[in-house]
Motif scaffolding. Structure first.
Motif, PDB file in Angstrom:
ATOM      1  N   ASP A 146      10.010   6.070  12.305  1.00  0.00           N
ATOM      2  CA  ASP A 146       9.130   6.753  13.269  1.00  0.00           C
ATOM      3  C   ASP A 146       9.226   8.272  13.189  1.00  0.00           C
ATOM      4  OD1 ASP A 146       7.846   4.594  14.296  1.00  0.00           O
ATOM      5  OD2 ASP A 146       9.048   4.437  16.116  1.00  0.00           O
ATOM      6  N   HIS A 183       1.547   7.727  12.308  1.00  0.00           N
ATOM      7  CA  HIS A 183       2.902   8.287  12.118  1.00  0.00           C
ATOM      8  C   HIS A 183       3.646   7.587  10.988  1.00  0.00           C
ATOM      9  CE1 HIS A 183       3.954   5.007  15.034  1.00  0.00           C
ATOM     10  NE2 HIS A 183       5.002   4.897  14.255  1.00  0.00           N
ATOM     11  N   HIS A 207       5.830  -0.073   8.114  1.00  0.00           N
ATOM     12  CA  HIS A 207       6.709  -0.764   9.070  1.00  0.00           C
ATOM     13  C   HIS A 207       5.937  -1.499  10.163  1.00  0.00           C
ATOM     14  CE1 HIS A 207       6.607   3.220  11.227  1.00  0.00           C
ATOM     15  NE2 HIS A 207       6.839   2.526  12.313  1.00  0.00           N
ATOM     16  N   HIS A 208       4.677  -1.139  10.378  1.00  0.00           N
ATOM     17  CA  HIS A 208       3.872  -1.902  11.359  1.00  0.00           C
ATOM     18  C   HIS A 208       3.146  -3.069  10.711  1.00  0.00           C
ATOM     19  CE1 HIS A 208       3.546   2.063  13.856  1.00  0.00           C
ATOM     20  NE2 HIS A 208       4.697   1.458  14.018  1.00  0.00           N
ATOM     21  N   ASP A 227      12.212  -3.151  14.372  1.00  0.00           N
ATOM     22  CA  ASP A 227      11.364  -2.325  15.235  1.00  0.00           C
ATOM     23  C   ASP A 227      10.845  -3.179  16.399  1.00  0.00           C
ATOM     24  OD1 ASP A 227      10.087   0.041  15.921  1.00  0.00           O
ATOM     25  OD2 ASP A 227       8.322  -0.355  14.701  1.00  0.00           O
TER      26      ASP A 227
END
Ligand SMILES: [Fe+2]
Length: 287
Positions: A146, A183, A207-208, A227
């Motif tokens: 992040d 981001h 990562h999402h 996460d």
């Protein structure tokens, strides 16, 4: 809101952050060079008292489970290996960057840092059955996942995320809507500029949406699940709340079930405390 803001402009928002110390830069460059040996890394680290102490503390931490504590920097770097030495250096470098409040995201001082340590520790735990190297990579990727939020922070302050227009939307949608980049992608760009390996850039970028990974899903899935776990625990989630879609492929890959979630939920406060104590206990210029 200015939609013409470029990646360079966003990244320049990071320019007021403290630079990476010389020794840290040198060691990261040495780790990139496959010909470097651990004794050389130990020698350079010994030049910086704070980093040397941190490496010693890290090697003697519970995660590595040593029966007898190591007392020299050279022993410590051998116990840790190159990936973990990189983690130590990056964690100490980004600590003060990530500790700041991010009003645009509704994050108080310390929230992003705690979130990052939680994701790092949980990702390392999730990935550890895949080997020590993957586990350490997962720690780095989790720590930096992040970091792109730092660049958006000031520009997002002009947006009112609690307005009805934004209710129920994730910040990553808000970032993309206004600036054409989120981001995750911006963090990956920062990692590229820091010359971190392509696998780490990829894990940060995805990562999402870890199934989009091109460099290594095992790494990306671990960061994604970590996460998610930090979000479920409400650690550093900010005002967009629990806007998180869990990727079923990641769940299947790591057999992510209630038992593992419970285990991580129990361990995460210790992961945060241990890493934080090690870094904060030192009289470091940027920690
Ligand atoms: Fe994120």
């Amino acid at each position: 809101m200015d939609k013409s803001i470029t990646i360079s402009t966003l990244l320049s928002n990071l320019s007021d952050l403290p630079p990476m110390p010389d020794v840290a830069q040198k060691v990261l460059a040495m780790i990139r060079n496959p010909k470097t040996n651990m004794a050389e890394i130990g020698q350079i680290l010994s030049l910086d008292q704070s980093l040397a102490m941190l490496v010693l503390r890290w090697a003697n931490s519970a995660y590595y489970g040593l029966r007898h504590p190591v007392v020299t920097v050279n022993q410590a770097v051998i116990v840790l290996g190159q990936q973990a030495v990189r983690n130590v250096i990056l964690a100490s470098t980004v600590a003060s960057m990530m500790d700041r409040p991010l009003a645009g995201y509704g994050l108080e001082k310390g929230d992003l840092w705690q979130h990052s340590l939680a994701v790092a520790g949980a990702a390392r735990e999730i990935a550890k059955n895949g080997g020590a190297e993957l586990a350490e990579e997962a720690y780095t990727a989790g720590l930096l996942a992040d970091i792109g939020k730092l660049a958006f922070e000031t520009v997002l302050r002009d947006i009112n995320p609690v307005s009805p227009e934004w209710q129920g939307k994730a910040f990553s949608h808000l970032e993309e809507e206004y600036f054409g980049i989120d981001h995750a992608a911006l963090g990956a760009e920062l990692a590229r500029r820091w010359n971190l390996p392509a696998r780490l850039q990829d894990a940060i970028a995805n990562h999402h949406e870890p199934s989009e990974s091109k460099e290594g899903r095992s790494l990306c899935y671990a960061v994604h699940l970590a996460d998610y776990t930090a979000m479920i625990m409400g650690i550093g989630i900010g005002i967009d709340g629990l806007q998180y879609h869990l990727d079923p492929a990641a769940v299947e890959y790591y057999h992510f079930n209630d038992q593992l979630l419970d285990q991580l939920t129990e361990e995460i406060p210790d992961f945060i405390m241990e890493s934080n104590n090690m870094i904060r206990a030192l009289p470091m210029e940027n920690a």
